[in-house]
Design a protein around this motif. Structure first.
Motif, PDB file in Angstrom:
ATOM      1  N   VAL A  12     -16.499   2.214  10.208  1.00  0.00           N
ATOM      2  CA  VAL A  12     -16.425   1.086   9.282  1.00  0.00           C
ATOM      3  C   VAL A  12     -17.017   1.474   7.925  1.00  0.00           C
ATOM      4  CG1 VAL A  12     -17.157  -1.293   8.845  1.00  0.00           C
ATOM      5  CG2 VAL A  12     -16.491  -0.601  11.154  1.00  0.00           C
ATOM      6  N   ASP A  13     -18.139   2.190   7.934  1.00  0.00           N
ATOM      7  CA  ASP A  13     -18.747   2.627   6.680  1.00  0.00           C
ATOM      8  C   ASP A  13     -17.819   3.563   5.914  1.00  0.00           C
ATOM      9  OD1 ASP A  13     -20.952   1.137   7.295  1.00  0.00           O
ATOM     10  OD2 ASP A  13     -22.275   2.835   7.732  1.00  0.00           O
ATOM     11  N   GLN A  14     -17.139   4.446   6.619  1.00  0.00           N
ATOM     12  CA  GLN A  14     -16.205   5.362   5.957  1.00  0.00           C
ATOM     13  C   GLN A  14     -15.011   4.601   5.388  1.00  0.00           C
ATOM     14  OE1 GLN A  14     -15.519   8.020   9.245  1.00  0.00           O
ATOM     15  NE2 GLN A  14     -17.094   9.480   8.580  1.00  0.00           N
ATOM     16  N   LEU A  15     -14.563   3.588   6.108  1.00  0.00           N
ATOM     17  CA  LEU A  15     -13.448   2.777   5.617  1.00  0.00           C
ATOM     18  C   LEU A  15     -13.843   2.027   4.348  1.00  0.00           C
ATOM     19  CD1 LEU A  15     -10.577   1.932   5.959  1.00  0.00           C
ATOM     20  CD2 LEU A  15     -11.250   0.400   7.806  1.00  0.00           C
ATOM     21  N   ALA A  16     -15.105   1.590   4.277  1.00  0.00           N
ATOM     22  CA  ALA A  16     -15.595   0.932   3.067  1.00  0.00           C
ATOM     23  C   ALA A  16     -15.671   1.912   1.894  1.00  0.00           C
ATOM     24  CB  ALA A  16     -16.966   0.316   3.319  1.00  0.00           C
ATOM     25  N   LEU A  17     -15.969   3.187   2.170  1.00  0.00           N
ATOM     26  CA  LEU A  17     -15.947   4.199   1.116  1.00  0.00           C
ATOM     27  C   LEU A  17     -14.530   4.378   0.580  1.00  0.00           C
ATOM     28  CD1 LEU A  17     -18.302   6.966   2.568  1.00  0.00           C
ATOM     29  CD2 LEU A  17     -18.700   5.622   0.489  1.00  0.00           C
ATOM     30  N   LEU A  18     -13.547   4.298   1.491  1.00  0.00           N
ATOM     31  CA  LEU A  18     -12.152   4.444   1.082  1.00  0.00           C
ATOM     32  C   LEU A  18     -11.670   3.233   0.293  1.00  0.00           C
ATOM     33  CD1 LEU A  18     -10.657   5.974   4.366  1.00  0.00           C
ATOM     34  CD2 LEU A  18     -11.107   7.157   2.202  1.00  0.00           C
ATOM     35  N   GLU A  19     -12.064   2.038   0.758  1.00  0.00           N
ATOM     36  CA  GLU A  19     -11.714   0.797   0.052  1.00  0.00           C
ATOM     37  C   GLU A  19     -12.817  -0.224   0.263  1.00  0.00           C
ATOM     38  OE1 GLU A  19      -7.607  -0.405  -0.272  1.00  0.00           O
ATOM     39  OE2 GLU A  19      -8.162  -2.444   0.321  1.00  0.00           O
ATOM     40  N   PRO A  20     -13.458  -0.644  -0.836  1.00  0.00           N
ATOM     41  CA  PRO A  20     -13.005  -0.564  -2.225  1.00  0.00           C
ATOM     42  C   PRO A  20     -13.378   0.694  -2.989  1.00  0.00           C
ATOM     43  CG  PRO A  20     -14.977  -1.884  -2.106  1.00  0.00           C
ATOM     44  CD  PRO A  20     -14.647  -1.525  -0.685  1.00  0.00           C
TER      45      PRO A  20
END
Length: 275
Positions: free
Chosen positions: A176-184
């Protein structure tokens, strides 16, 4: 058949998801609160919406195709009706990252998000080349995160993601943290902002006398070749003059600490602003 309760079925992402789920073996129950959305779903796909409690009865998957700003309200409103062991799927990491999902240890939380069709592709049809968002004809990748729940639930969550974003050629597992780095972080804060700057730059040279069509052709063409070299899509290098221009341009355009946008506190603040 796996039952899917699709919430927000008459909205933008809900309609896209509902349309693609028609071609799968999922048993889909559609939920939409707005009359306009219900009519849209009926007219376009011939599907009738049902009450939330009926949709959730026996549903193994709960797909929340609702805006980020509605995730908290919707998830908290339905959580007591969600079957134990069900997978609740969000289409964006913002709400889950911000802690907007209700506490419920006996359900799985899963996020799936599209990469969108890439600039460099092998689409051989007009429909594919013009499917910039994805989910219609152009191939794309997706990213998935299992936020909580047993690891064996990942496969079903990924299957739903591949269905609603089809055709999918690559599926990536992240946190989830990596996905937040990707977006936004990567896609919106950085990429969208810099693209906005490039459009402003094009408008500026037009204001200084360059014909708009010439400026547009010149910029988009250079984005193609410069992007291909920069991202290693082709084996090539820039001219010596281009490297000199980059060396001079970067400090004029970018702050020395611009990568701070990826720091955890900045990502959290960005997500708080949009949720």
């Amino acid at each position: 058949m796996t039952k899917v309760a699709l919430f927000g079925a008459g909205g933008k992402m809900g309609m896209r998801s509902a349309r693609n789920l028609l071609d799968t073996d999922f048993d889909v129950a559609h939920v939409e609160i707005s009359e306009a959305g219900q009519a849209r779903l009926k007219d376009a796909l011939g599907k009738t919406c049902v009450p939330a409690e009926d949709a959730l009865k026996g549903a193994e998957v709960v797909l929340l195709a609702v805006p980020d700003t509605a995730i908290k309200v919707v998830s908290h409103a339905i959580i007591d009706m969600v079957e134990p062991g069900a997978i609740v799927i969000c289409l964006d990491a913002a709400g889950p990252f911000a802690g907007h999902l209700p506490k419920r240890e006996d359900v799985t939380y899963f996020i799936t998000h599209p990469c969108h069709p890439p600039i460099f592709n092998d689409e051989d049809t007009a429909e594919g080349r013009n499917d910039h968002f994805g989910g219609i004809a152009a191939k794309q990748g997706i990213v998935n995160a299992l936020m909580q729940g047993p690891d064996e639930h990942y496969a079903l969550g990924e299957k739903v993601g591949k269905a609603i974003y089809a055709p999918v050629v690559r599926s990536h597992r992240v946190t989830v943290d990596q996905l937040a780095l990707l977006e936004p972080g990567l896609s919106e804060t950085v990429c969208a902002s810099l693209l906005y700057v490039m459009k402003e730059a094009m408008d500026e040279v037009v204001a200084r006398g360059v014909p708009e069509e010439a400026a547009r052709d010149f910029l988009l063409g250079h984005m193609n070749i410069l992007g291909a070299v920069t991202f290693g899509h082709i084996d090539g290098v820039f001219s010596d003059a281009c490297y000199k221009a980059i060396e001079n341009g970067l400090p004029m355009l970018m702050k020395d600490d611009w990568k701070r946008v990826f720091e955890p506190d900045e990502i959290a603040a960005s997500i708080e602003r949009i949720t």
